[in-house]
Write a protein that holds these residues in place. Structure first.
Motif, PDB file in Angstrom:
ATOM      1  N   GLU A 242       0.215  -9.499  -4.293  1.00 56.27           N
ATOM      2  CA  GLU A 242      -0.906 -10.310  -3.817  1.00 56.27           C
ATOM      3  C   GLU A 242      -1.409  -9.822  -2.464  1.00 56.27           C
ATOM      4  O   GLU A 242      -2.604  -9.880  -2.169  1.00 56.27           O
ATOM      5  N   HIS A 243      -0.507  -9.323  -1.631  1.00 56.46           N
ATOM      6  CA  HIS A 243      -0.902  -8.827  -0.314  1.00 56.46           C
ATOM      7  C   HIS A 243      -1.471  -7.411  -0.365  1.00 56.46           C
ATOM      8  O   HIS A 243      -2.047  -6.940   0.613  1.00 56.46           O
ATOM      9  N   GLY A 244      -1.285  -6.745  -1.500  1.00 54.96           N
ATOM     10  CA  GLY A 244      -1.831  -5.398  -1.635  1.00 54.96           C
ATOM     11  C   GLY A 244      -1.028  -4.343  -0.917  1.00 54.96           C
ATOM     12  O   GLY A 244      -1.585  -3.346  -0.437  1.00 54.96           O
ATOM     13  N   VAL A 245       0.288  -4.508  -0.839  1.00 57.64           N
ATOM     14  CA  VAL A 245       1.122  -3.537  -0.122  1.00 57.64           C
ATOM     15  C   VAL A 245       2.029  -2.760  -1.075  1.00 57.64           C
ATOM     16  O   VAL A 245       3.015  -2.180  -0.656  1.00 57.64           O
ATOM     17  N   THR A 246       1.695  -2.744  -2.348  1.00 58.28           N
ATOM     18  CA  THR A 246       2.477  -1.958  -3.299  1.00 58.28           C
ATOM     19  C   THR A 246       2.144  -0.471  -3.128  1.00 58.28           C
ATOM     20  O   THR A 246       1.061  -0.098  -2.677  1.00 58.28           O
ATOM     21  N   ALA A 257      -7.315  -0.032  -1.851  1.00 60.88           N
ATOM     22  CA  ALA A 257      -6.813  -1.283  -1.288  1.00 60.88           C
ATOM     23  C   ALA A 257      -7.079  -2.397  -2.272  1.00 60.88           C
ATOM     24  O   ALA A 257      -7.906  -2.272  -3.182  1.00 60.88           O
ATOM     25  N   ILE A 258      -6.374  -3.501  -2.089  1.00 59.86           N
ATOM     26  CA  ILE A 258      -6.660  -4.685  -2.870  1.00 59.86           C
ATOM     27  C   ILE A 258      -8.038  -5.213  -2.466  1.00 59.86           C
ATOM     28  O   ILE A 258      -8.579  -4.848  -1.426  1.00 59.86           O
ATOM     29  N   MET A 259      -8.641  -6.047  -3.305  1.00 61.07           N
ATOM     30  CA  MET A 259      -9.956  -6.647  -3.083  1.00 61.07           C
ATOM     31  C   MET A 259     -11.096  -5.658  -3.303  1.00 61.07           C
ATOM     32  O   MET A 259     -12.207  -5.849  -2.799  1.00 61.07           O
ATOM     33  N   MET A 260     -10.854  -4.601  -4.069  1.00 59.87           N
ATOM     34  CA  MET A 260     -11.934  -3.681  -4.392  1.00 59.87           C
ATOM     35  C   MET A 260     -12.963  -4.339  -5.308  1.00 59.87           C
ATOM     36  O   MET A 260     -14.129  -3.934  -5.332  1.00 59.87           O
ATOM     37  N   PRO A 311      -7.142   1.981   3.533  1.00 55.90           N
ATOM     38  CA  PRO A 311      -6.067   1.756   2.566  1.00 55.90           C
ATOM     39  C   PRO A 311      -5.282   0.476   2.804  1.00 55.90           C
ATOM     40  O   PRO A 311      -5.302  -0.110   3.888  1.00 55.90           O
ATOM     41  N   SER A 312      -4.580   0.032   1.770  1.00 54.68           N
ATOM     42  CA  SER A 312      -3.556  -1.003   1.833  1.00 54.68           C
ATOM     43  C   SER A 312      -4.046  -2.252   2.553  1.00 54.68           C
ATOM     44  O   SER A 312      -5.157  -2.710   2.325  1.00 54.68           O
ATOM     45  N   GLY A 368      -3.613 -15.485   1.992  1.00 55.01           N
ATOM     46  CA  GLY A 368      -3.286 -15.440   3.415  1.00 55.01           C
ATOM     47  C   GLY A 368      -4.538 -15.139   4.224  1.00 55.01           C
ATOM     48  O   GLY A 368      -5.428 -14.425   3.762  1.00 55.01           O
ATOM     49  N   THR A 369      -4.637 -15.668   5.416  1.00 54.79           N
ATOM     50  CA  THR A 369      -5.828 -15.487   6.222  1.00 54.79           C
ATOM     51  C   THR A 369      -5.869 -14.090   6.834  1.00 54.79           C
ATOM     52  O   THR A 369      -4.852 -13.390   6.908  1.00 54.79           O
TER      53      THR A 369
END
Length: 398
Positions: A242-246, A257-260, A311-312, A368-369
């Motif tokens: 969920e945080h996009g740190v994989t 990055a996540i949220m693309m 990234p990330s 998360g904010t």
């Protein structure tokens, strides 16, 4: 930088054609309109069709497990976005399914996973509490063992997709006297259990999320995931996703990055605004002829491109912050007609920038904010240590 068209092999090209035919058949204008009105980010017909076609199973499993290879997986991800397929509930379902696979008993896996891949079982995340904010480890939702089962009481906010799901991945506190990361136990709670009430909440961008109340909800121990008070270990994997740190693969076929998905909408909006200000008025002039319009549009485009290259966690923050910063500028260069929503007569860009403006604040809260992620970057990526929120010490003599 090479901007040439990617040439696919015959097998991958056939797969692309198949996916486009499937999505054009199932993700219709009516589906998109209905999804926009409901705010669900989910369509049961589309989801079940994906399950029946084997797409959910193929996306979930690795190639060695019978899933797609890297290229076909990337094709599927990109085409889902381009067709605006409702996807959020599948995203949460896949996250939870991996925890069930890792921490669930054989009986629980057999109960849950076949329905996940057919599309009939959907799952949501029961993390945030009304007074808990982004620190989900401070859970006050209590689970108490009563001799033959667990009794759960509490409430959770922002349980998106709960009204379309069969189970919730629920954080509970099973030892209020322990340190917060040693007091958590995870459950997969059936949402048809007596004592559960789901109430819908609309966010400013029109999406639906939920507050869920748990009143003396009886849960069998077989729905527990991981050890009692060992829930933080169960949560680490889902939170990383969920945080996009994989970790990204070296072949470049993962999102930077996540949220693309959100970033793609921002890019589309910039394109629509650019087209609008480039059109000639009846007097033969264009809004783009104004140097201030050209400057602000160019600045928005440059910031957007930079955010999509970060990234990330850096990219997560950059995309969400750029959405917040550019949306007002994009609306301003279009004028008052930019305040009209999608499918409204006279909307300057068919409501794209108006929706971006409403969506942007939410994108800085999901999972998360932005402030939380900036702290994470400072601590874990830059090595700056934890922030000190203690009151300032009085100076000597004061």
């Amino acid at each position: 930088m090479d901007f040439s068209q990617v040439e696919l092999g015959s097998e991958d090209q056939a797969f692309l054609d198949e996916v486009r035919a499937f999505l054009s058949t199932h993700v219709t204008d009516e589906v998109i309109r209905r999804d926009r009105e409901s705010g669900d980010n989910f369509d049961e017909g589309v989801h079940l069709a994906m399950g029946a076609a084997g797409y959910l199973s193929a996306e979930f499993h690795s190639e060695t497990e019978g899933g797609w290879g890297r290229v076909q997986r990337r094709i599927w991800q990109l085409e889902k976005r381009r067709f605006h397929a409702p996807w959020v509930t599948w995203g949460t379902t896949a996250i939870v399914a991996r925890s069930v696979l890792t921490f669930g008993s054989p009986e629980l896996r057999e109960e849950v996973l076949p329905g996940v891949f057919s599309g009939h079982v959907r799952m949501c995340l029961g993390y945030t509490e009304p007074e808990g904010g982004s620190d989900i480890a401070t859970s006050k939702t209590r689970a108490v063992w009563d001799g033959d089962s667990w009794i759960i009481n509490g409430s959770k906010m922002f349980t998106t997709g709960a009204h379309n799901s069969k189970y919730v991945f629920l954080i509970t506190n099973t030892d209020p006297d322990a340190k917060k990361h040693k007091s958590l136990t995870m459950f997969l709670v059936p949402l048809d259990s007596p004592g559960i009430e789901i109430q819908g909440i609309r966010t400013v961008d029109g999406d639906r999320t939920n507050i869920v109340y748990y009143s003396d909800v009886k849960v069998d121990d077989r729905y527990r995931l991981g050890e009692v008070n060992g829930g933080w270990a169960v949560l680490m994997g889902p939170l990383a996703v969920e945080h996009g740190v994989t970790e990204r693969k070296p072949d470049g076929l993962d999102d930077i990055a996540i949220m693309m998905h959100q970033g793609l909408y921002m890019a589309t909006t910039v394109d629509k605004v650019a087209a609008a200000v480039s059109r000639e008025t009846p007097s033969g002039k264009k809004a783009l002829d104004d140097s201030s319009v050209a400057y602000r549009l160019g600045r928005s485009a440059a910031r957007m491109e930079a955010s999509l290259s970060a990234p990330s966690m850096f990219g997560r923050v950059a995309i969400a912050q750029t959405m917040r910063d550019t949306a007002p500028d994009l609306m301003d260069v279009l004028g008052t007609a930019s305040t009209l929503p999608i499918e409204t007569d006279g909307a300057a860009d068919d409501g794209a920038s108006e929706y971006l403006y409403r969506w942007a604040p939410l994108c800085g809260i999901y999972g998360g904010t932005l402030e939380v992620f900036r702290n994470m970057i400072a601590q874990h990526a830059l090595g700056l240590g934890r922030p000190d929120y203690s009151p300032p010490k009085a100076k000597v003599g004061q």
